[in-house]
Design a protein around this motif. Structure first.
Motif, PDB file in Angstrom:
ATOM      1  N   LYS A 350      77.837 -29.792  43.075  1.00  0.00           N
ATOM      2  CA  LYS A 350      79.263 -29.769  42.737  1.00  0.00           C
ATOM      3  C   LYS A 350      79.546 -28.484  41.956  1.00  0.00           C
ATOM      4  O   LYS A 350      78.923 -28.236  40.922  1.00  0.00           O
ATOM      5  N   VAL A 351      80.488 -27.686  42.486  1.00  0.00           N
ATOM      6  CA  VAL A 351      80.758 -26.410  41.854  1.00  0.00           C
ATOM      7  C   VAL A 351      82.263 -26.252  41.618  1.00  0.00           C
ATOM      8  O   VAL A 351      83.095 -26.897  42.265  1.00  0.00           O
ATOM      9  N   LEU A 352      82.568 -25.386  40.693  1.00  0.00           N
ATOM     10  CA  LEU A 352      83.933 -24.910  40.450  1.00  0.00           C
ATOM     11  C   LEU A 352      83.921 -23.393  40.533  1.00  0.00           C
ATOM     12  O   LEU A 352      83.008 -22.761  39.991  1.00  0.00           O
ATOM     13  N   PRO A 353      84.924 -22.813  41.194  1.00  0.00           N
ATOM     14  CA  PRO A 353      86.098 -23.451  41.782  1.00  0.00           C
ATOM     15  C   PRO A 353      85.720 -24.299  42.997  1.00  0.00           C
ATOM     16  O   PRO A 353      84.684 -24.083  43.623  1.00  0.00           O
ATOM     17  N   ALA A 354      86.592 -25.238  43.303  1.00  0.00           N
ATOM     18  CA  ALA A 354      86.294 -26.208  44.365  1.00  0.00           C
ATOM     19  C   ALA A 354      86.589 -25.606  45.724  1.00  0.00           C
ATOM     20  O   ALA A 354      87.513 -26.003  46.436  1.00  0.00           O
ATOM     21  N   GLY A 355      85.779 -24.611  46.105  1.00  0.00           N
ATOM     22  CA  GLY A 355      85.984 -23.950  47.388  1.00  0.00           C
ATOM     23  C   GLY A 355      85.271 -24.670  48.521  1.00  0.00           C
ATOM     24  O   GLY A 355      84.404 -25.517  48.296  1.00  0.00           O
ATOM     25  N   THR A 356      85.633 -24.325  49.744  1.00  0.00           N
ATOM     26  CA  THR A 356      84.973 -24.868  50.940  1.00  0.00           C
ATOM     27  C   THR A 356      84.136 -23.748  51.543  1.00  0.00           C
ATOM     28  O   THR A 356      84.668 -22.830  52.192  1.00  0.00           O
ATOM     29  N   VAL A 357      82.825 -23.802  51.268  1.00  0.00           N
ATOM     30  CA  VAL A 357      81.906 -22.741  51.677  1.00  0.00           C
ATOM     31  C   VAL A 357      80.570 -23.379  52.065  1.00  0.00           C
ATOM     32  O   VAL A 357      80.390 -24.595  51.938  1.00  0.00           O
ATOM     33  N   LYS A 358      79.639 -22.541  52.497  1.00  0.00           N
ATOM     34  CA  LYS A 358      78.287 -23.020  52.804  1.00  0.00           C
ATOM     35  C   LYS A 358      77.328 -22.435  51.780  1.00  0.00           C
ATOM     36  O   LYS A 358      77.124 -21.217  51.716  1.00  0.00           O
ATOM     37  N   ALA A 359      76.729 -23.330  50.972  1.00  0.00           N
ATOM     38  CA  ALA A 359      75.728 -22.900  49.998  1.00  0.00           C
ATOM     39  C   ALA A 359      74.369 -22.827  50.679  1.00  0.00           C
ATOM     40  O   ALA A 359      74.128 -23.484  51.709  1.00  0.00           O
ATOM     41  N   SER A 360      73.488 -22.042  50.108  1.00  0.00           N
ATOM     42  CA  SER A 360      72.138 -21.892  50.667  1.00  0.00           C
ATOM     43  C   SER A 360      71.132 -22.585  49.762  1.00  0.00           C
ATOM     44  O   SER A 360      71.079 -22.319  48.554  1.00  0.00           O
ATOM     45  N   ARG A 370      62.907 -18.226  49.722  1.00  0.00           N
ATOM     46  CA  ARG A 370      63.185 -18.241  51.149  1.00  0.00           C
ATOM     47  C   ARG A 370      64.276 -19.261  51.447  1.00  0.00           C
ATOM     48  O   ARG A 370      64.298 -20.362  50.872  1.00  0.00           O
ATOM     49  N   HIS A 371      65.172 -18.877  52.379  1.00  0.00           N
ATOM     50  CA  HIS A 371      66.253 -19.779  52.785  1.00  0.00           C
ATOM     51  C   HIS A 371      65.673 -20.975  53.522  1.00  0.00           C
ATOM     52  O   HIS A 371      64.841 -20.841  54.426  1.00  0.00           O
ATOM     53  N   SER A 372      66.118 -22.169  53.129  1.00  0.00           N
ATOM     54  CA  SER A 372      65.641 -23.389  53.773  1.00  0.00           C
ATOM     55  C   SER A 372      66.707 -23.976  54.699  1.00  0.00           C
ATOM     56  O   SER A 372      66.449 -24.241  55.871  1.00  0.00           O
ATOM     57  N   THR A 373      67.938 -24.128  54.171  1.00  0.00           N
ATOM     58  CA  THR A 373      69.018 -24.682  54.982  1.00  0.00           C
ATOM     59  C   THR A 373      70.350 -24.412  54.297  1.00  0.00           C
ATOM     60  O   THR A 373      70.404 -24.080  53.105  1.00  0.00           O
ATOM     61  N   TYR A 374      71.420 -24.557  55.055  1.00  0.00           N
ATOM     62  CA  TYR A 374      72.756 -24.456  54.475  1.00  0.00           C
ATOM     63  C   TYR A 374      73.239 -25.841  54.055  1.00  0.00           C
ATOM     64  O   TYR A 374      72.971 -26.846  54.727  1.00  0.00           O
ATOM     65  N   VAL A 375      73.988 -25.831  52.945  1.00  0.00           N
ATOM     66  CA  VAL A 375      74.586 -27.071  52.451  1.00  0.00           C
ATOM     67  C   VAL A 375      76.099 -26.870  52.450  1.00  0.00           C
ATOM     68  O   VAL A 375      76.635 -26.127  51.622  1.00  0.00           O
ATOM     69  N   PRO A 376      76.815 -27.488  53.386  1.00  0.00           N
ATOM     70  CA  PRO A 376      78.275 -27.338  53.416  1.00  0.00           C
ATOM     71  C   PRO A 376      78.918 -27.947  52.165  1.00  0.00           C
ATOM     72  O   PRO A 376      78.577 -29.062  51.762  1.00  0.00           O
ATOM     73  N   LEU A 377      79.829 -27.209  51.557  1.00  0.00           N
ATOM     74  CA  LEU A 377      80.586 -27.703  50.407  1.00  0.00           C
ATOM     75  C   LEU A 377      82.040 -27.839  50.815  1.00  0.00           C
ATOM     76  O   LEU A 377      82.637 -26.902  51.354  1.00  0.00           O
ATOM     77  N   THR A 378      82.593 -28.990  50.587  1.00  0.00           N
ATOM     78  CA  THR A 378      84.013 -29.234  50.856  1.00  0.00           C
ATOM     79  C   THR A 378      84.694 -29.508  49.532  1.00  0.00           C
ATOM     80  O   THR A 378      84.319 -30.461  48.823  1.00  0.00           O
ATOM     81  N   LYS A 379      85.649 -28.648  49.205  1.00  0.00           N
ATOM     82  CA  LYS A 379      86.315 -28.724  47.900  1.00  0.00           C
ATOM     83  C   LYS A 379      85.301 -28.758  46.765  1.00  0.00           C
ATOM     84  O   LYS A 379      85.407 -29.513  45.800  1.00  0.00           O
ATOM     85  N   GLY A 380      84.262 -27.937  46.952  1.00  0.00           N
ATOM     86  CA  GLY A 380      83.271 -27.757  45.898  1.00  0.00           C
ATOM     87  C   GLY A 380      82.180 -28.799  45.832  1.00  0.00           C
ATOM     88  O   GLY A 380      81.298 -28.708  44.976  1.00  0.00           O
ATOM     89  N   VAL A 381      82.178 -29.779  46.739  1.00  0.00           N
ATOM     90  CA  VAL A 381      81.199 -30.866  46.668  1.00  0.00           C
ATOM     91  C   VAL A 381      80.415 -30.932  47.987  1.00  0.00           C
ATOM     92  O   VAL A 381      81.004 -30.827  49.072  1.00  0.00           O
ATOM     93  N   GLY A 382      79.083 -31.098  47.897  1.00  0.00           N
ATOM     94  CA  GLY A 382      78.261 -31.230  49.101  1.00  0.00           C
ATOM     95  C   GLY A 382      76.952 -31.933  48.794  1.00  0.00           C
ATOM     96  O   GLY A 382      76.487 -31.945  47.646  1.00  0.00           O
ATOM     97  N   THR A 383      76.350 -32.516  49.838  1.00  0.00           N
ATOM     98  CA  THR A 383      75.044 -33.172  49.702  1.00  0.00           C
ATOM     99  C   THR A 383      74.181 -32.794  50.897  1.00  0.00           C
ATOM    100  O   THR A 383      74.683 -32.393  51.955  1.00  0.00           O
ATOM    101  N   TYR A 384      72.868 -32.984  50.706  1.00  0.00           N
ATOM    102  CA  TYR A 384      71.919 -32.755  51.803  1.00  0.00           C
ATOM    103  C   TYR A 384      70.713 -33.641  51.549  1.00  0.00           C
ATOM    104  O   TYR A 384      70.215 -33.728  50.420  1.00  0.00           O
TER     105      TYR A 384
END
Length: 424
Positions: A350-360, A370-384
């Motif tokens: 959970k991040v602020l600002p609550a953007g819609t991005v892909k975290a690594s 090393r990059h493992s996978t992308y974690v989609p964030l919707t309005k700053g919140v995402g799970t994997y």
């Protein structure tokens, strides 16, 4: 009988002495004239007609009888004229010169000239003063021209022949001339903090404004954290301190306006005030940051005055200081730090600002991340979620949130702290 006659004779003799007529005063001088004696109008000539006697020249002021004073004497047979300096006259709305003759200690009546005024140029009253960037000085003043009590007297000069200047109270005695009919002037930058007055001059002398203007100076320093987290307090340390005026202590405590912290997205945008702070010298404050911006400390122009001086200081600001903004990771990590092989492990972000991005999601192999996978964030919140593997291992992980923009302000790419997962 004889004694009586003697006494009577003495009385007659004394009476005869008492009745000797006194010496009569001669005729008083005539045609007392006044006029300027030089082109610079610094001296005036007084002339008259008489019969060659000694003369006494005096000046009279109608409202100051005690100042009716002797100016000069001329011996018998003189030229019947004298030259007087304007400095011999006091500053009054009316005066006249009188001439009397003296012969054998007996003086005649005084013959006066016409009345004339000895008024100096009207005083300039300072009504406004502002110190400008670059230390130039803007002044404004008013002058109340008094009525001429002796219109069209022989010594009158037009007002256009008066001079007006802005003078600096310094050892060099600099002056800055301005038109006689002006009421404002912007004086070029001069010696810092020197006293400045407006001076008017005519044939009778110079008058200076009652209040001098003293320029002060303000020190402004800003130190701000180079990086902050979105909507989290960021600190800055500021110094806003008026310096002492030349030769005098300015009353700064009543003069200094609130210090302003200003911000802008970049050099193409105007500065906006985001905080005002009272108090002087050095202080530290915090404020929540909302994106990468430029900051500066700004102290508005100030002025104050006492009975004899205006104190003014120009607006001053620091140069721009840039502070970047990272995302604030309110939540990041696995729901457990220890898992069995095959157990489902969940990552929460959970991040602020609550953007819609892909975290690594990245893992550390002992040498590099090393990059493992992308974690989609919707309005700053995402799970994997994934199944734990690699029995007997402990690995470190981290999340990297890419750069984004919020309300037109940049948020830089942000890396979380490392967190670990042990697999049994």
């Amino acid at each position: 009988m004889r004694k009586t006659l003697i006494a009577a004779g003495v009385a007659v003799a004394l009476l005869a002495i008492h009745q000797v007529p006194a010496l009569a005063a001669g005729p008083a001088p005539t045609e007392v004239q006044i006029g300027w004696a030089d082109l610079a109008k610094k001296t005036l000539r007084v002339s008259w007609q008489d019969s060659g006697e000694k003369n006494l020249v005096r000046v009279e002021y109608p409202d100051l009888p005690r100042l009716n004073q002797f100016l000069v004497a001329q011996d018998a047979g003189g030229s019947n004229e004298v030259v007087l300096d304007t400095s011999q006259f006091v500053w009054q709305d009316r005066a006249r010169v009188t001439v009397e003759s003296s012969d054998g200690g007996v003086t005649t009546a005084r013959t006066p000239s016409v009345w004339f005024d000895t008024q100096r140029a009207a005083k300039a009253v300072i009504v406004g003063a502002e110190s400008l960037p670059g230390r130039s000085l803007r002044l404004s003043w008013s002058r109340a021209i008094p009525a001429d009590a002796t219109p069209n007297d022989p010594l009158d000069r037009p007002l256009s022949e008066e001079t007006l200047d802005v003078g600096f109270r310094s050892t060099a005695g600099e002056t800055y001339p301005v038109p006689i009919d002006s009421s404002t002037a912007t004086v070029p930058a001069a010696i810092a903090a020197q006293a400045t007055s407006v001076n008017a001059t005519n044939e009778w002398g110079k008058t200076s404004s009652d209040q001098a203007v003293v320029q002060g100076a303000t020190t402004a320093i800003l130190k701000i954290s180079p990086v902050g987290q979105f909507q989290r307090p960021i600190s800055f340390t500021a110094t806003a301190e008026p310096r002492e005026c030349l030769a005098v202590s300015c009353p700064f405590s009543s003069a200094m306006p609130p210090t302003q912290l200003q911000a802008r997205p970049d050099a193409t945008k105007p500065w906006k005030t985001i905080g005002t702070y009272t108090g002087y010298s050095t202080f530290t404050r915090t404020f929540p940051t909302s994106g990468g911006r430029e900051y500066r400390l700004y102290v508005p122009a100030w002025q104050t005055r006492d009975y004899s001086r205006w104190f003014v200081g120009a607006a001053v600001s620091t140069s721009a200081r840039y502070s970047a903004t990272q995302a604030y990771l309110a939540t990041v990590g696995f729901t457990t730090n220890t898992a069995q092989v095959g157990q489902v492990v969940k990552l929460a972000v959970k991040v602020l600002p609550a953007g819609t991005v892909k975290a690594s999601l990245q893992s550390y192999d002992g040498k590099v991340w090393r990059h493992s996978t992308y974690v989609p964030l919707t309005k700053g919140v995402g799970t994997y979620s994934f199944k734990a593997a690699g029995r007997g291992t402990t690995r470190y992980w981290r999340v990297v949130v890419p750069k984004m923009t919020m309300n037109g302000l940049p948020i830089v790419a942000t890396t979380s702290k490392a967190f670990k997962l042990t697999v049994r």
